[in-house]
Design a protein around this motif. Structure first.
Motif, mmCIF file in Angstrom:
data_model
loop_
_atom_site.group_PDB
_atom_site.id
_atom_site.type_symbol
_atom_site.label_atom_id
_atom_site.label_comp_id
_atom_site.label_asym_id
_atom_site.label_seq_id
_atom_site.Cartn_x
_atom_site.Cartn_y
_atom_site.Cartn_z
ATOM 1 N N LYS A 51 0.814 -1.216 0.000
ATOM 2 C CA LYS A 51 0.000 0.000 0.000
ATOM 3 C C LYS A 51 0.850 1.270 0.000
ATOM 4 O O LYS A 51 0.312 2.376 0.037
ATOM 5 N N GLU A 79 2.621 4.253 -1.461
ATOM 6 C CA GLU A 79 2.414 4.997 -2.705
ATOM 7 C C GLU A 79 3.509 6.046 -2.878
ATOM 8 O O GLU A 79 4.094 6.517 -1.901
ATOM 9 N N SER A 109 4.483 9.848 -4.257
ATOM 10 C CA SER A 109 3.853 11.145 -4.521
ATOM 11 C C SER A 109 4.010 11.516 -5.992
ATOM 12 O O SER A 109 4.920 11.021 -6.672
ATOM 13 N N GLU A 118 7.420 8.930 -0.538
ATOM 14 C CA GLU A 118 6.530 7.783 -0.431
ATOM 15 C C GLU A 118 5.622 8.008 0.764
ATOM 16 O O GLU A 118 6.014 8.641 1.751
ATOM 17 N N ARG A 119 4.409 7.495 0.709
ATOM 18 C CA ARG A 119 3.429 7.688 1.785
ATOM 19 C C ARG A 119 2.703 6.377 2.042
ATOM 20 O O ARG A 119 2.653 5.494 1.183
ATOM 21 N N GLN A 130 -0.812 4.808 4.544
ATOM 22 C CA GLN A 130 -1.822 4.908 5.586
ATOM 23 C C GLN A 130 -1.904 3.559 6.270
ATOM 24 O O GLN A 130 -2.116 2.530 5.632
ATOM 25 N N TYR A 178 5.033 9.489 5.960
ATOM 26 C CA TYR A 178 5.716 9.680 4.673
ATOM 27 C C TYR A 178 7.219 9.586 4.898
ATOM 28 O O TYR A 178 7.713 9.673 6.032
ATOM 29 N N PHE A 231 1.500 13.887 0.344
ATOM 30 C CA PHE A 231 0.130 13.392 0.229
ATOM 31 C C PHE A 231 -0.668 14.070 -0.872
ATOM 32 O O PHE A 231 -1.877 13.825 -1.016
ATOM 33 N N SER A 290 -3.349 12.213 -3.354
ATOM 34 C CA SER A 290 -3.869 11.021 -2.684
ATOM 35 C C SER A 290 -5.391 11.029 -2.589
ATOM 36 O O SER A 290 -6.012 10.001 -2.332
ATOM 37 N N LEU A 311 -6.890 12.562 -0.299
ATOM 38 C CA LEU A 311 -7.185 12.696 1.126
ATOM 39 C C LEU A 311 -7.782 14.060 1.429
ATOM 40 O O LEU A 311 -7.261 15.086 1.003
ATOM 41 N N LYS A 370 -8.800 19.140 -0.351
ATOM 42 C CA LYS A 370 -7.920 18.024 -0.682
ATOM 43 C C LYS A 370 -6.489 18.400 -0.317
ATOM 44 O O LYS A 370 -6.027 19.495 -0.623
#
Length: 322
Positions: A242, A244, A246, A252-253, A255, A273, A304, A307, A309, A319
């Motif tokens: 999972k 991801e 950016s 990289e991030r 959750q 991150y 992020f 994303s 989010l 966002k």
């Protein structure tokens, strides 16, 4: 930025990382996860066995798919690992299949329902040598929704009867008011209590991958370095797949989820991150509601971005990174 506490009784609370030390106490739950997925593809390696069910003599086979050496020195994710794990997989599959059949003999107390055996039906919690916890990566199980909620107790009793008859004993450390845990050697089974649907899952306690364990330890370190308290019964759920990248390609991030193995309700997301190519993560925020946009400043905003989010600026939902 200050760290606000996570409130398991609130729907919009959150905490965030920063320079100041927090007194955050995370008493959250993540005891049982259930997803219903098809499992037919999970048996693809059966063709590597001979017709009698015993392991084929692959060393002398013409056109064989895997050698004995590849099985003996199996690497994670390889065909050799699949073959090496066949017997332990079969043990758990047969256990679940036998339980479903046993339920079918209890027609006088168990309402006739369709019990679906599923692959990757959830996960069981494993305690590590260092005192931490990890969840298994694969499992077998089933779930059923009785047409009368009172019948849930009949399923619970029947499940316990069957497990005990197969040599399992109750694990008092992990069992709680809302779940029962039974062990036999390296196989662990958990089933829900006092709730519908009735869900049961079994797994081998060795079924977790090294990269996931390393990720969890790194996230725990980042969480504590962010000024938060990590309790003895807290557990982090994270999946390396999972992670991801950016849009800028710089970060990289991920959750993750944090919970408590003793609590039947509540859980919280966690945001982290890191710069791509590095191993050290930075904790951003955690909670069970909409985070504040102030959590995502500077590098966190870039990490992020894209994303999807959402965050709150106090009057509107935006966002992150936009």
């Amino acid at each position: 930025m200050e760290n606000n506490s996570i409130n398991t009784g609130a729907l919009v609370s959150y905490n965030q990382g920063g320079a100041k030390k927090s007194k955050t106490s995370t008493v959250l739950a993540i005891v049982f996860f259930l997803t219903t997925l098809g499992f037919g593809g999970a048996f693809a390696w059966a063709m590597l066995r001979d017709g009698g069910g015993s392991r084929a003599n692959t060393a002398g086979s013409t056109g064989c798919a895997v050698t004995e050496e590849e099985v003996a020195t199996a690497k994670e994710g390889s065909v050799g690992e699949i073959v090496a794990n066949y017997d332990s997989e079969k043990e758990v599959r047969d256990l679940i299949s036998g339980m479903v059949s046993y339920m079918g003999t209890k027609g006088d107390i168990v309402s006739p329902q369709y019990q679906s055996m599923t692959y990757d039906s959830g996960s069981v919690v494993v305690k590590l040598d260092d005192g931490g916890y990890v969840t298994t990566d694969k499992s077998y199980g089933f779930a059923v929704t009785p047409n009368n909620v009172e019948l849930v107790y009949s399923y619970e009793n029947a499940a316990e009867e069957y497990l005990v008859s197969q040599g399992f004993t109750k694990n008092t450390e992990f069992s709680a008011e809302f779940e029962s845990v039974f062990d036999k050697d390296s196989v662990r089974c958990e089933f829900s209590k006092n709730s519908s649907p009735f869900a049961l899952v079994c797994s081998n306690t060795s079924w977790y991958k090294k990269d996931k364990l390393e990720l969890i330890k790194a996230l725990k370190e980042a969480y504590v370095n962010g000024g938060n308290t990590f309790g003895d019964k807290n557990i982090i759920i994270a999946d390396p797949s999972k992670i991801e990248t950016s849009p800028s390609g710089k970060y990289e991030r991920i959750q993750a989820t944090i919970g408590n193995i003793d609590s039947p309700v509540g859980s919280a997301y966690m945001m982290f991150y890191r710069e791509k190519g590095t191993t050290e993560w930075t904790f951003v925020t955690a909670g069970n509601g909409i985070p504040s946009c102030s959590d995502f400043e500077g590098a966190a905003s870039e990490a992020f971005a894209g994303s999807g989010l959402g965050c709150s600026d106090g009057s509107d939902i935006k966002k992150v990174g936009e």
